[in-house]
Design a protein around this motif. Structure first.
Motif, mmCIF file in Angstrom:
data_model
loop_
_atom_site.group_PDB
_atom_site.id
_atom_site.type_symbol
_atom_site.label_atom_id
_atom_site.label_comp_id
_atom_site.label_asym_id
_atom_site.label_seq_id
_atom_site.Cartn_x
_atom_site.Cartn_y
_atom_site.Cartn_z
ATOM 1 N N GLN A 209 0.828 -1.208 0.000
ATOM 2 C CA GLN A 209 0.000 0.000 0.000
ATOM 3 C C GLN A 209 0.862 1.257 0.000
ATOM 4 O O GLN A 209 0.544 2.252 -0.667
ATOM 5 C CB GLN A 209 -0.928 -0.007 1.222
ATOM 6 C CG GLN A 209 -2.033 -1.057 1.153
ATOM 7 C CD GLN A 209 -2.979 -0.821 -0.009
ATOM 8 O OE1 GLN A 209 -3.445 0.285 -0.236
ATOM 9 N NE2 GLN A 209 -3.258 -1.888 -0.761
ATOM 10 N N ASP A 210 1.960 1.211 0.755
ATOM 11 C CA ASP A 210 2.881 2.354 0.781
ATOM 12 C C ASP A 210 3.497 2.579 -0.602
ATOM 13 O O ASP A 210 3.638 3.735 -1.044
ATOM 14 C CB ASP A 210 3.985 2.125 1.814
ATOM 15 C CG ASP A 210 3.459 2.122 3.238
ATOM 16 O OD1 ASP A 210 2.349 2.653 3.465
ATOM 17 O OD2 ASP A 210 4.150 1.563 4.122
ATOM 18 N N ILE A 211 3.860 1.495 -1.274
ATOM 19 C CA ILE A 211 4.439 1.617 -2.614
ATOM 20 C C ILE A 211 3.404 2.166 -3.597
ATOM 21 O O ILE A 211 3.714 3.021 -4.437
ATOM 22 C CB ILE A 211 4.972 0.256 -3.088
ATOM 23 C CG1 ILE A 211 6.204 -0.151 -2.271
ATOM 24 C CG2 ILE A 211 5.326 0.292 -4.571
ATOM 25 C CD1 ILE A 211 6.742 -1.517 -2.608
ATOM 26 N N TYR A 212 2.169 1.684 -3.477
ATOM 27 C CA TYR A 212 1.109 2.178 -4.365
ATOM 28 C C TYR A 212 0.849 3.668 -4.131
ATOM 29 O O TYR A 212 0.647 4.439 -5.079
ATOM 30 C CB TYR A 212 -0.167 1.380 -4.151
ATOM 31 C CG TYR A 212 -1.295 1.781 -5.074
ATOM 32 C CD1 TYR A 212 -1.260 1.433 -6.424
ATOM 33 C CD2 TYR A 212 -2.376 2.530 -4.607
ATOM 34 C CE1 TYR A 212 -2.277 1.809 -7.280
ATOM 35 C CE2 TYR A 212 -3.399 2.914 -5.457
ATOM 36 C CZ TYR A 212 -3.338 2.548 -6.789
ATOM 37 O OH TYR A 212 -4.344 2.933 -7.637
ATOM 38 N N THR A 213 0.866 4.087 -2.853
ATOM 39 C CA THR A 213 0.691 5.502 -2.535
ATOM 40 C C THR A 213 1.821 6.338 -3.122
ATOM 41 O O THR A 213 1.602 7.432 -3.667
ATOM 42 C CB THR A 213 0.640 5.700 -1.001
ATOM 43 O OG1 THR A 213 -0.426 4.917 -0.462
ATOM 44 C CG2 THR A 213 0.422 7.158 -0.648
ATOM 45 N N ALA A 214 3.051 5.795 -3.027
ATOM 46 C CA ALA A 214 4.193 6.489 -3.614
ATOM 47 C C ALA A 214 4.059 6.599 -5.129
ATOM 48 O O ALA A 214 4.403 7.634 -5.727
ATOM 49 C CB ALA A 214 5.478 5.759 -3.249
ATOM 50 N N MET A 215 3.540 5.547 -5.781
ATOM 51 C CA MET A 215 3.345 5.591 -7.226
ATOM 52 C C MET A 215 2.272 6.612 -7.608
ATOM 53 O O MET A 215 2.420 7.346 -8.592
ATOM 54 C CB MET A 215 2.963 4.200 -7.740
ATOM 55 C CG MET A 215 4.080 3.166 -7.646
ATOM 56 S SD MET A 215 3.542 1.492 -8.040
ATOM 57 C CE MET A 215 3.078 1.670 -9.761
#
Length: 262
Positions: A209-215
């Motif tokens: 989820q953190d990676i998706y938010t960063a993307m």
């Protein structure tokens, strides 16, 4: 970075046009599977291994280790094909009985198992040629050029990214448990493993989820855009690919003619 990815980046075939490498590997693998010929399979295995090790300058010991990974599955598979139920002693090499069931290995089953063994190894060598000479995101770029559905390509890219997230999470949890003697005894090992598996899902989900938010913060709109390098195409390499594929077909045809005459 995973070791296979490192090998792909240091390969001397790294700068070769990825489309040519992709077509060569996939076409050779399909021809090997379709012809179902032991001589062709051995030829493909030796050819792909030679190109990967000598032309790509991949360490021979590392390549042997990678090729040995599928051997356990192959050995189990060919044993079950070579040894099966027999009803007569015609062409029987050896046999035995288990609970009144007659099992044995015949000439035909051994030939089938041998053919499958070399065909599988040859197919693996084709995939290793592509994997050990082409980074995965260049493969995705080739698939994009070949009009593969965008959803499929993006799923491949995201899954590839999240594999490393998963491995990194496992490594961190394992180090934390091991530093607290979580694997000092068999009982503690099972307990720690159960806790690792249960916490792995939660930790991986949060990190994804953190990676998706960063993307999304970088304007991700469902399309992963990559900076693609421009690789020159070589008519000489294309000609060599065509000659190689035709040669494999001719080898299979020549053996078929010889068997007919015998």
């Amino acid at each position: 970075m995973f070791s296979i990815d490192k090998l792909a980046y240091i390969s001397q075939l790294r700068k070769v046009n990825p489309t040519e490498k992709f077509i060569f590997a996939i076409f050779t693998m399909f021809i090997c599977i379709a012809l179902n010929n032991t001589i062709v399979s051995i030829t493909v295995l030796l050819l792909m291994s030679a190109i990967t090790v000598f032309k790509g300058e991949i360490p021979f010991g590392t390549y042997i280790k990678l090729m040995s990974l599928p051997l356990a599955f192959l050995i189990v598979g060919i044993i079950t094909i070579a040894i099966n139920m027999v009803h007569s002693s015609d062409n029987l090499i050896f046999g035995f009985s288990i609970l009144n069931i007659r099992l044995g290995c015949t000439t035909e089953s051994l030939e089938t198992a041998t053919r499958l063994f070399f065909k599988s190894l040859a197919s693996v060598s084709c995939l290793y040629f592509l994997t050990l000479s082409t980074p995965v995101f260049e493969v995705l770029s080739v698939l994009k050029k070949l009009r593969v559905p965008k959803l499929f390509i993006e799923l491949m890219g995201l899954i590839y990214r999240f594999i490393f997230v998963l491995l990194d999470t496992v490594n961190m949890i394992y180090i934390s448990q091991n530093s607290r003697l979580g694997y000092s005894t068999l009982k503690l090992s099972y307990n720690s493993l159960a806790k690792l598996i249960s916490s792995l899902f939660i930790s991986s989900y949060k990190r994804s989820q953190d990676i998706y938010t960063a993307m999304e913060s970088r304007c991700y709109d469902g399309d992963i855009n990559l900076l693609e390098e421009s690789y020159p195409s070589s008519s000489k390499r294309i000609l060599l690919i065509i000659i190689t594929e035709i040669t494999l077909v001719l080898i299979a045809y020549g053996e078929y003619v010889v068997q007919l005459r015998l």
